[in-house]
Write a protein that holds these residues in place. Structure first.
Motif, PDB file in Angstrom:
ATOM      1  N   ARG A  57       0.846  -1.190   0.000  1.00  0.00           N
ATOM      2  CA  ARG A  57       0.000   0.000   0.000  1.00  0.00           C
ATOM      3  C   ARG A  57       0.880   1.237   0.000  1.00  0.00           C
ATOM      4  N   ASP A  78      -9.144   0.015   1.485  1.00  0.00           N
ATOM      5  CA  ASP A  78      -8.238  -0.608   0.520  1.00  0.00           C
ATOM      6  C   ASP A  78      -7.946   0.286  -0.687  1.00  0.00           C
ATOM      7  N   LYS A  79      -8.088   1.582  -0.532  1.00  0.00           N
ATOM      8  CA  LYS A  79      -7.909   2.498  -1.666  1.00  0.00           C
ATOM      9  C   LYS A  79      -6.448   2.701  -2.060  1.00  0.00           C
ATOM     10  N   SER A  81      -4.038   0.226  -1.967  1.00  0.00           N
ATOM     11  CA  SER A  81      -3.360  -1.032  -2.280  1.00  0.00           C
ATOM     12  C   SER A  81      -2.838  -1.019  -3.713  1.00  0.00           C
ATOM     13  N   GLU A  83      -3.215  -3.212  -5.959  1.00  0.00           N
ATOM     14  CA  GLU A  83      -4.269  -3.634  -6.886  1.00  0.00           C
ATOM     15  C   GLU A  83      -5.156  -2.467  -7.300  1.00  0.00           C
ATOM     16  N   LYS A  84      -5.496  -1.606  -6.341  1.00  0.00           N
ATOM     17  CA  LYS A  84      -6.347  -0.453  -6.648  1.00  0.00           C
ATOM     18  C   LYS A  84      -5.625   0.544  -7.559  1.00  0.00           C
ATOM     19  N   TRP A  85      -4.317   0.693  -7.319  1.00  0.00           N
ATOM     20  CA  TRP A  85      -3.545   1.607  -8.164  1.00  0.00           C
ATOM     21  C   TRP A  85      -3.530   1.131  -9.616  1.00  0.00           C
ATOM     22  N   GLU A  87      -5.835  -0.809 -11.067  1.00  0.00           N
ATOM     23  CA  GLU A  87      -7.168  -0.838 -11.670  1.00  0.00           C
ATOM     24  C   GLU A  87      -7.436   0.443 -12.454  1.00  0.00           C
TER      25      GLU A  87
END
Length: 274
Positions: A57, A78-79, A81, A83-85, A87
């Protein structure tokens, strides 16, 4: 989030004595056994930390102009993480001058996961002589022409800003007169140049100082103190050579190595330049 990216480089390396559970139960807790337990504790702590760090993160610290790690308890939604970056392409920044950049923490995470190996100058020289490895200079063309490792090819990820738009001229002005540097941007034809390389060969990438994936600061002497919480080293040390290693791996190259210490270390170790 606005980031002005101007573009962009590891040292020579160092068992655990165990006793049976039965032996520990019948022997008195001597000073020696306490010392053994104390020595084993850091290793256990590192294992627990590694196992617990399931997600990477991070966020941009605008006040200090650097990337900052975020703990799970500070990211309930979870903003932040990895994975979020990734997406929706959030981890790729589109600049005003038209260039695109993958944010450094993502590059660091992927190179670390791929276990990118850094080799010493002697190892690099031996690989060139015995295996026909190719040395790749990730620096700008003018730096390559000024001094480089003999036989190396120049594959710069960044070139001089060539455009003449308002944002191009503004970047040139700010960088030239505010930082006394040359304004650069990502080479739009970089991927095309990679496609012309032989994927069966081994490539050793270098730049000026090399950079590092190591998180923290290593001790200069064996057994010296290691600084693991340096805010400037939460994602190693960013460099052009590491970014080119990332680009090569993303393009499907399997035999990619990183030159430890870059051209500076090569020169310091007495190897020739031209």
């Amino acid at each position: 989030m606005t980031i002005l990216q101007l573009g962009g480089t590891v040292r020579k390396g160092c068992a655990v004595h165990s006793q049976s559970r039965q032996a520990l139960s019948i022997r008195p807790r001597t000073r020696h056994s306490r010392l053994q337990t104390a020595r084993a504790a850091p290793e256990t702590a590192v294992k627990e930390e590694t196992q617990g760090e399931e997600k990477i993160r991070f966020k941009w610290d605008a006040a200090n102009q650097r990337w900052k790690r975020v703990t799970a308890d500070m990211d309930e939604t979870d903003k932040y993480s990895l994975e979020k970056w990734e997406e929706g392409g959030v981890g790729v920044i589109q600049t005003k001058t038209g260039g695109t950049y993958t944010v450094w923490p993502i590059i660091h995470a992927k190179l670390t996961a791929a276990k990118l190996k850094s080799v010493s100058t002697q190892e690099a020289s031996d690989l060139v002589d015995s295996k026909g490895a190719v040395l790749v200079d990730a620096r700008s063309p003018w730096n390559h022409e000024k001094e480089s490792i003999p036989g190396s090819i120049n594959l710069p990820l960044f070139l001089d800003v060539a455009g003449t738009s308002f944002w191009d001229n503004l970047k040139k002005f700010v960088v030239r007169f505010g930082m006394n540097m040359r304004a650069t941007e990502r080479d739009p034809k970089f991927r095309e140049k990679l496609a012309k390389l032989d994927k069966s060969k081994t490539y050793i990438v270098y730049c000026g100082l090399g950079g590092t994936l190591y998180v923290g600061v290593k001790p200069y002497k064996p057994g010296g103190k290691q600084f693991k919480n340096d805010p400037e080293r939460q994602f190693g040390r960013e460099s052009r050579s590491l970014k080119v290693c990332y680009e090569l791996q993303e393009a499907g190259f399997k035999n990619v190595l990183h030159l430890e210490g870059g051209l500076s270390q090569w020169r310091h170790d007495g190897f020739p330049t031209e």
